[in-house]
Design a protein around this motif. Structure first.
Motif, PDB file in Angstrom:
ATOM      1  N   ASN A  60       0.783  -1.234   0.000  1.00  0.00           N
ATOM      2  CA  ASN A  60       0.000   0.000   0.000  1.00  0.00           C
ATOM      3  C   ASN A  60       0.816   1.287   0.000  1.00  0.00           C
ATOM      4  O   ASN A  60       0.253   2.359  -0.159  1.00  0.00           O
ATOM      5  CB  ASN A  60      -0.921   0.035   1.223  1.00  0.00           C
ATOM      6  N   CYS A  61       2.103   1.188   0.207  1.00  0.00           N
ATOM      7  CA  CYS A  61       2.891   2.402   0.363  1.00  0.00           C
ATOM      8  C   CYS A  61       4.075   2.449  -0.587  1.00  0.00           C
ATOM      9  O   CYS A  61       4.673   1.426  -0.897  1.00  0.00           O
ATOM     10  CB  CYS A  61       3.420   2.538   1.792  1.00  0.00           C
ATOM     11  N   LYS A  62       4.393   3.640  -1.006  1.00  0.00           N
ATOM     12  CA  LYS A  62       5.605   3.874  -1.784  1.00  0.00           C
ATOM     13  C   LYS A  62       6.617   4.520  -0.853  1.00  0.00           C
ATOM     14  O   LYS A  62       6.376   5.572  -0.288  1.00  0.00           O
ATOM     15  CB  LYS A  62       5.316   4.802  -2.964  1.00  0.00           C
ATOM     16  N   ALA A  76      14.150  -5.432  12.606  1.00  0.00           N
ATOM     17  CA  ALA A  76      13.963  -6.813  12.157  1.00  0.00           C
ATOM     18  C   ALA A  76      13.966  -6.939  10.642  1.00  0.00           C
ATOM     19  O   ALA A  76      13.262  -7.769  10.067  1.00  0.00           O
ATOM     20  CB  ALA A  76      12.674  -7.395  12.739  1.00  0.00           C
ATOM     21  N   LEU A  77      14.746  -6.099   9.984  1.00  0.00           N
ATOM     22  CA  LEU A  77      14.848  -6.175   8.532  1.00  0.00           C
ATOM     23  C   LEU A  77      15.607  -7.426   8.131  1.00  0.00           C
ATOM     24  O   LEU A  77      16.665  -7.724   8.673  1.00  0.00           O
ATOM     25  CB  LEU A  77      15.565  -4.940   7.977  1.00  0.00           C
ATOM     26  N   ASP A  78      15.076  -8.146   7.156  1.00  0.00           N
ATOM     27  CA  ASP A  78      15.738  -9.345   6.666  1.00  0.00           C
ATOM     28  C   ASP A  78      16.310  -9.075   5.273  1.00  0.00           C
ATOM     29  O   ASP A  78      16.390  -7.924   4.828  1.00  0.00           O
ATOM     30  CB  ASP A  78      14.766 -10.520   6.648  1.00  0.00           C
ATOM     31  N   ALA A  79      16.692 -10.135   4.565  1.00  0.00           N
ATOM     32  CA  ALA A  79      17.293  -9.975   3.242  1.00  0.00           C
ATOM     33  C   ALA A  79      16.323  -9.315   2.261  1.00  0.00           C
ATOM     34  O   ALA A  79      16.720  -8.498   1.431  1.00  0.00           O
ATOM     35  CB  ALA A  79      17.753 -11.325   2.713  1.00  0.00           C
ATOM     36  N   LYS A  80      15.043  -9.670   2.377  1.00  0.00           N
ATOM     37  CA  LYS A  80      14.053  -9.074   1.481  1.00  0.00           C
ATOM     38  C   LYS A  80      13.951  -7.567   1.707  1.00  0.00           C
ATOM     39  O   LYS A  80      13.877  -6.781   0.750  1.00  0.00           O
ATOM     40  CB  LYS A  80      12.686  -9.735   1.696  1.00  0.00           C
ATOM     41  N   GLY A  81      13.960  -7.167   2.979  1.00  0.00           N
ATOM     42  CA  GLY A  81      13.921  -5.741   3.277  1.00  0.00           C
ATOM     43  C   GLY A  81      15.156  -5.031   2.747  1.00  0.00           C
ATOM     44  O   GLY A  81      15.079  -3.920   2.212  1.00  0.00           O
ATOM     45  N   ALA A  82      16.314  -5.676   2.891  1.00  0.00           N
ATOM     46  CA  ALA A  82      17.555  -5.099   2.382  1.00  0.00           C
ATOM     47  C   ALA A  82      17.506  -4.950   0.866  1.00  0.00           C
ATOM     48  O   ALA A  82      18.053  -3.993   0.301  1.00  0.00           O
ATOM     49  CB  ALA A  82      18.741  -5.962   2.787  1.00  0.00           C
ATOM     50  N   HIS A  83      16.844  -5.894   0.215  1.00  0.00           N
ATOM     51  CA  HIS A  83      16.708  -5.830  -1.249  1.00  0.00           C
ATOM     52  C   HIS A  83      15.935  -4.584  -1.658  1.00  0.00           C
ATOM     53  O   HIS A  83      16.325  -3.872  -2.588  1.00  0.00           O
ATOM     54  CB  HIS A  83      16.001  -7.080  -1.758  1.00  0.00           C
ATOM     55  N   HIS A  84      14.824  -4.312  -0.965  1.00  0.00           N
ATOM     56  CA  HIS A  84      14.033  -3.116  -1.270  1.00  0.00           C
ATOM     57  C   HIS A  84      14.862  -1.842  -1.046  1.00  0.00           C
ATOM     58  O   HIS A  84      14.823  -0.907  -1.853  1.00  0.00           O
ATOM     59  CB  HIS A  84      12.775  -3.081  -0.406  1.00  0.00           C
ATOM     60  N   LEU A  85      15.599  -1.814   0.049  1.00  0.00           N
ATOM     61  CA  LEU A  85      16.442  -0.653   0.325  1.00  0.00           C
ATOM     62  C   LEU A  85      17.508  -0.478  -0.750  1.00  0.00           C
ATOM     63  O   LEU A  85      17.796   0.638  -1.187  1.00  0.00           O
ATOM     64  CB  LEU A  85      17.111  -0.809   1.693  1.00  0.00           C
ATOM     65  N   ALA A  86      18.094  -1.587  -1.167  1.00  0.00           N
ATOM     66  CA  ALA A  86      19.151  -1.535  -2.174  1.00  0.00           C
ATOM     67  C   ALA A  86      18.634  -0.980  -3.491  1.00  0.00           C
ATOM     68  O   ALA A  86      19.324  -0.194  -4.161  1.00  0.00           O
ATOM     69  CB  ALA A  86      19.743  -2.928  -2.372  1.00  0.00           C
ATOM     70  N   GLU A  87      17.427  -1.388  -3.884  1.00  0.00           N
ATOM     71  CA  GLU A  87      16.864  -0.883  -5.133  1.00  0.00           C
ATOM     72  C   GLU A  87      16.655   0.624  -5.065  1.00  0.00           C
ATOM     73  O   GLU A  87      16.889   1.337  -6.045  1.00  0.00           O
ATOM     74  CB  GLU A  87      15.538  -1.602  -5.423  1.00  0.00           C
ATOM     75  N   ALA A  88      16.208   1.119  -3.900  1.00  0.00           N
ATOM     76  CA  ALA A  88      16.044   2.562  -3.725  1.00  0.00           C
ATOM     77  C   ALA A  88      17.399   3.262  -3.732  1.00  0.00           C
ATOM     78  O   ALA A  88      17.550   4.361  -4.275  1.00  0.00           O
ATOM     79  CB  ALA A  88      15.310   2.848  -2.425  1.00  0.00           C
ATOM     80  N   LEU A  89      18.383   2.608  -3.153  1.00  0.00           N
ATOM     81  CA  LEU A  89      19.721   3.190  -3.046  1.00  0.00           C
ATOM     82  C   LEU A  89      20.357   3.395  -4.410  1.00  0.00           C
ATOM     83  O   LEU A  89      21.147   4.330  -4.609  1.00  0.00           O
ATOM     84  CB  LEU A  89      20.603   2.276  -2.189  1.00  0.00           C
ATOM     85  N   LEU A 113      22.912  -4.914  -0.837  1.00  0.00           N
ATOM     86  CA  LEU A 113      23.424  -3.584  -0.520  1.00  0.00           C
ATOM     87  C   LEU A 113      24.765  -3.333  -1.193  1.00  0.00           C
ATOM     88  O   LEU A 113      25.034  -2.225  -1.693  1.00  0.00           O
ATOM     89  CB  LEU A 113      23.553  -3.429   0.999  1.00  0.00           C
ATOM     90  N   ALA A 114      25.610  -4.356  -1.206  1.00  0.00           N
ATOM     91  CA  ALA A 114      26.922  -4.217  -1.831  1.00  0.00           C
ATOM     92  C   ALA A 114      26.795  -3.900  -3.318  1.00  0.00           C
ATOM     93  O   ALA A 114      27.523  -3.045  -3.848  1.00  0.00           O
ATOM     94  CB  ALA A 114      27.740  -5.487  -1.621  1.00  0.00           C
ATOM     95  N   GLU A 115      25.877  -4.575  -3.985  1.00  0.00           N
ATOM     96  CA  GLU A 115      25.668  -4.311  -5.406  1.00  0.00           C
ATOM     97  C   GLU A 115      25.175  -2.889  -5.634  1.00  0.00           C
ATOM     98  O   GLU A 115      25.595  -2.211  -6.587  1.00  0.00           O
ATOM     99  CB  GLU A 115      24.666  -5.316  -5.979  1.00  0.00           C
ATOM    100  N   ALA A 116      24.286  -2.419  -4.766  1.00  0.00           N
ATOM    101  CA  ALA A 116      23.771  -1.055  -4.897  1.00  0.00           C
ATOM    102  C   ALA A 116      24.869  -0.025  -4.661  1.00  0.00           C
ATOM    103  O   ALA A 116      24.921   1.016  -5.327  1.00  0.00           O
ATOM    104  CB  ALA A 116      22.622  -0.834  -3.915  1.00  0.00           C
ATOM    105  N   LEU A 117      25.758  -0.321  -3.733  1.00  0.00           N
ATOM    106  CA  LEU A 117      26.823   0.619  -3.402  1.00  0.00           C
ATOM    107  C   LEU A 117      27.922   0.648  -4.455  1.00  0.00           C
ATOM    108  O   LEU A 117      28.804   1.515  -4.421  1.00  0.00           O
ATOM    109  CB  LEU A 117      27.413   0.285  -2.036  1.00  0.00           C
ATOM    110  N   LYS A 118      27.874  -0.271  -5.388  1.00  0.00           N
ATOM    111  CA  LYS A 118      28.780  -0.185  -6.541  1.00  0.00           C
ATOM    112  C   LYS A 118      28.319   0.911  -7.494  1.00  0.00           C
ATOM    113  O   LYS A 118      29.108   1.417  -8.292  1.00  0.00           O
ATOM    114  CB  LYS A 118      28.823  -1.530  -7.282  1.00  0.00           C
TER     115      LYS A 118
END
Length: 203
Positions: A60-62, A76-89, A113-118
């Motif tokens: 429901n949220c962007k 309690a962020l897991d790998a899936k949460g990190a994936h969403h953050l990485a895409e935004a990053l 996250l590492a891939e996003a930070l590249k």
């Protein structure tokens, strides 16, 4: 702060964490008023996100970040949460500080996250303390440190990183000229790991 733009805040309130009920009631009022485009800032520290809350926010949220700091410690962020953050990053050019300590992103989350930070060149401070990233997570981050030139501080304490993981990081530091602080306390670093770090610091 995190800015949430919600489309239908009235759904499934009973399944959500009590800490979010008040905020979502406010969103419900906005919904009834037709104010779909208003942004509401939420400080998510240190409330845990239940499965119901995460599902609600995802459907429901962007998520939008307008600050230079993302503080999501103790969520309690897991790998899936990190994936969403990485895409935004990957598309964010303003954030300089990321605090994700005391979560559970693991090696998989560290990879995202590492891939996003590249790609990202604005982040200078990265806190991943107590995220169980282990040796594989250290390897992913080490690969990024050979490319990234904006990170100056990286915190990796209490992450089950052993001598092998420390070796990966040490080799990366030999090629990195921007990182000035790396916190590895509370990991499983023995004599070999310490030697690798000492050698890297000589360069």
């Amino acid at each position: 702060l995190l800015s949430l733009r919600c489309r239908h805040p009235s759904q499934v309130l009973s399944t959500l964490d009590p800490a979010y009920l008040f905020t979502l009631k406010v969103l419900l009022v906005m919904d009834l008023m037709g104010s779909y485009d208003h942004n509401v800032s939420l400080d998510l520290y240190p409330t845990e996100l239940s499965e119901g809350t995460r599902a609600f926010l995802e459907s429901n949220c962007k998520l939008q970040w307008n600050d230079d700091m993302w503080d999501l410690e103790w969520n309690a962020l897991d790998a899936k949460g990190a994936h969403h953050l990485a895409e935004a990053l990957k598309i964010n050019s303003s954030v300089s500080t990321i605090k994700l300590g005391w979560n559970a992103i693991g090696a998989e989350g560290a990879y995202y996250l590492a891939e996003a930070l590249k790609i990202n060149s604005s982040v200078s401070y990265l806190d991943l303390d107590r995220n169980r990233i282990g040796t594989d997570g250290a390897r992913h981050l080490a690969e990024t440190l050979t490319i990234n030139s904006s990170i100056t501080t990286i915190k990796l304490s209490n992450n089950d990183i052993d001598d092998k993981g420390t070796h990966y990081l040490a080799e990366a530091l030999k090629l990195n000229s921007s990182a000035s602080t790396i916190n590895l306390e509370g990991n499983c670093i023995g004599t070999d790991g310490a030697r690798h770090l000492a050698e890297a610091l000589k360069i």
